[in-house]
Design an enzyme around this catalytic site. Structure first.
Site, mmCIF file in Angstrom:
data_model
loop_
_atom_site.group_PDB
_atom_site.id
_atom_site.type_symbol
_atom_site.label_atom_id
_atom_site.label_comp_id
_atom_site.label_asym_id
_atom_site.label_seq_id
_atom_site.Cartn_x
_atom_site.Cartn_y
_atom_site.Cartn_z
ATOM 1 N N ASP A 1 14.668 -0.432 1.018
ATOM 2 C CA ASP A 1 15.404 -0.645 2.263
ATOM 3 C C ASP A 1 16.547 -1.626 1.979
ATOM 4 O O ASP A 1 17.611 -1.217 1.548
ATOM 5 C CB ASP A 1 14.422 -1.155 3.314
ATOM 6 C CG ASP A 1 15.031 -1.248 4.703
ATOM 7 O OD1 ASP A 1 16.061 -0.612 4.941
ATOM 8 O OD2 ASP A 1 14.473 -1.956 5.552
ATOM 9 N N LYS B 1 0.809 -1.195 0.000
ATOM 10 C CA LYS B 1 0.000 0.000 0.000
ATOM 11 C C LYS B 1 0.849 1.253 0.000
ATOM 12 O O LYS B 1 0.384 2.341 -0.320
ATOM 13 C CB LYS B 1 -0.893 0.024 1.259
ATOM 14 C CG LYS B 1 -1.834 -1.129 1.385
ATOM 15 C CD LYS B 1 -2.483 -1.104 2.780
ATOM 16 C CE LYS B 1 -3.125 -2.441 3.067
ATOM 17 N NZ LYS B 1 -3.617 -2.487 4.461
ATOM 18 N N GLY B 2 2.127 1.108 0.389
ATOM 19 C CA GLY B 2 2.979 2.264 0.670
ATOM 20 C C GLY B 2 3.089 3.298 -0.431
ATOM 21 O O GLY B 2 3.281 4.475 -0.163
ATOM 22 N N GLU C 1 7.674 2.585 -6.230
ATOM 23 C CA GLU C 1 7.851 2.056 -4.863
ATOM 24 C C GLU C 1 7.961 3.188 -3.849
ATOM 25 O O GLU C 1 8.401 4.288 -4.180
ATOM 26 C CB GLU C 1 9.125 1.204 -4.808
ATOM 27 C CG GLU C 1 8.857 -0.296 -4.856
ATOM 28 C CD GLU C 1 8.411 -0.877 -3.510
ATOM 29 O OE1 GLU C 1 7.740 -0.172 -2.721
ATOM 30 O OE2 GLU C 1 8.734 -2.047 -3.254
ATOM 31 N N ASP C 2 7.568 2.905 -2.620
ATOM 32 C CA ASP C 2 7.686 3.894 -1.556
ATOM 33 C C ASP C 2 9.130 4.040 -1.077
ATOM 34 O O ASP C 2 9.694 5.109 -1.084
ATOM 35 C CB ASP C 2 6.749 3.553 -0.378
ATOM 36 C CG ASP C 2 6.907 2.118 0.137
ATOM 37 O OD1 ASP C 2 7.720 1.331 -0.410
ATOM 38 O OD2 ASP C 2 6.185 1.760 1.094
HETATM 39 P P1 IMP Z 1 13.087 -4.167 1.469
HETATM 40 O O1 IMP Z 1 12.695 -5.455 0.833
HETATM 41 O O2 IMP Z 1 13.964 -4.384 2.680
HETATM 42 O O3 IMP Z 1 13.723 -3.190 0.487
HETATM 43 O O4 IMP Z 1 11.769 -3.525 2.088
HETATM 44 C C1 IMP Z 1 11.006 -2.592 1.439
HETATM 45 C C2 IMP Z 1 9.635 -2.440 2.080
HETATM 46 O O5 IMP Z 1 9.715 -2.406 3.515
HETATM 47 C C3 IMP Z 1 9.030 -1.109 1.678
HETATM 48 O O6 IMP Z 1 8.284 -1.223 0.488
HETATM 49 C C4 IMP Z 1 8.181 -0.756 2.889
HETATM 50 O O7 IMP Z 1 6.894 -1.312 2.778
HETATM 51 C C5 IMP Z 1 8.872 -1.392 4.064
HETATM 52 N N1 IMP Z 1 9.699 -0.392 4.757
HETATM 53 C C6 IMP Z 1 11.033 -0.323 4.768
HETATM 54 N N2 IMP Z 1 11.481 0.712 5.498
HETATM 55 C C7 IMP Z 1 10.384 1.355 5.957
HETATM 56 C C8 IMP Z 1 10.194 2.545 6.773
HETATM 57 O O8 IMP Z 1 11.129 3.236 7.210
HETATM 58 N N3 IMP Z 1 8.902 2.870 7.037
HETATM 59 C C9 IMP Z 1 7.833 2.151 6.591
HETATM 60 N N4 IMP Z 1 7.972 1.047 5.810
HETATM 61 C C10 IMP Z 1 9.238 0.648 5.494
HETATM 62 MG MG MG Z 2 5.807 -1.523 1.019
#
Ligand code: IMP
Ligand code: MG
Length: 184
Positions: free
Chosen positions: A111, A51-52, A107-108
């Site tokens: 990370d 949803k982000g 994408e939001d």
């Molecule tokens: P990744 O697979 O570790 O890159 O995670 C990405 C997803 O984790 C994003 O699409 C977000 O939904 C969630 N996420 C990562 N960091 C944050 C944050 O600081 N706040 C809220 N959601 C986050």
């Molecule tokens: Mg997300």
């Protein structure tokens, strides 16, 4: 708080403003202009990751002066609440056929980059003409591999952030700015 920050509601867990509403607006307008130039003569398909990304996608799309189309997918990643494992489950798949399409994944936040790596591979398997990524936020220095992002709004420090689509347990998505989160 920054001059001009709309406070919206009181909550002691809402921390410092990381990206103000004004900076979001200005940067999204730049991204929209860049995307408009890069995709001139084409009709890109914006794929939002729910949803982000919903708020970013809505604002970004209004800054792209092209006949864009929209689709959405929802994913949930296995792992702890705060750490992505890279194993992703598609909760809602796309409605549209990607073959021959210019896909722009919206994408939001990137990370670890594991969710994105999975999504990119998944989308590329559907024979699109191209797949590029537009991420509002990039958390600095946490990706093991180059996430290969065509468009990035802001690089941010390691703190967990909320607002403008980003949540903690479904709350804070409606904040009109990005803030740090004071909870654990
Ligand atoms: P990744 O697979 O570790 O890159 O995670 C990405 C997803 O984790 C994003 O699409 C977000 O939904 C969630 N996420 C990562 N960091 C944050 C944050 O600081 N706040 C809220 N959601 C986050
Ligand atoms: Mg997300």
């Amino acid at each position: 708080m920054d001059e001009g920050t709309r406070h919206l509601f009181d909550d002691p867990l809402i921390g410092d403003v990381i990206v103000s509403e004004a900076r979001l607006k200005a940067r999204i307008s730049e991204l929209g202009a860049q995307i408009t130039a890069d995709y001139a003569g084409r009709a890109p398909l914006l794929v939002g990751v729910l949803k982000g990304a919903f708020m970013f996608m809505a604002d970004l799309a209004r800054e792209i002066a092209l006949p864009v189309e929209f689709d959405f997918m929802a994913v949930s990643s296995y792992g702890s609440a705060t750490k992505s494992s890279g194993v992703v489950r598609i909760v809602k798949d796309l409605d549209l056929d990607l073959s021959g399409r210019d896909v722009l994944l919206v994408e939001d936040i990137i990370d670890s980059g594991l969710t994105l790596a999975y999504l990119r591979k998944n989308l590329l398997a559907r024979h699109p003409a191209s797949v590029e990524v537009c991420a509002l936020l990039l958390r600095e220095g946490l990706q093991k591999h180059d996430p290969d992002l065509r468009y990035v709004g802001f690089s941010i420090p390691p703190d967990f952030v909320i607002g403008y689509g980003l949540d903690v347990a479904e709350r804070y998505r409606n904040l009109p700015y990005i803030a740090s989160y004071k909870g654990t």
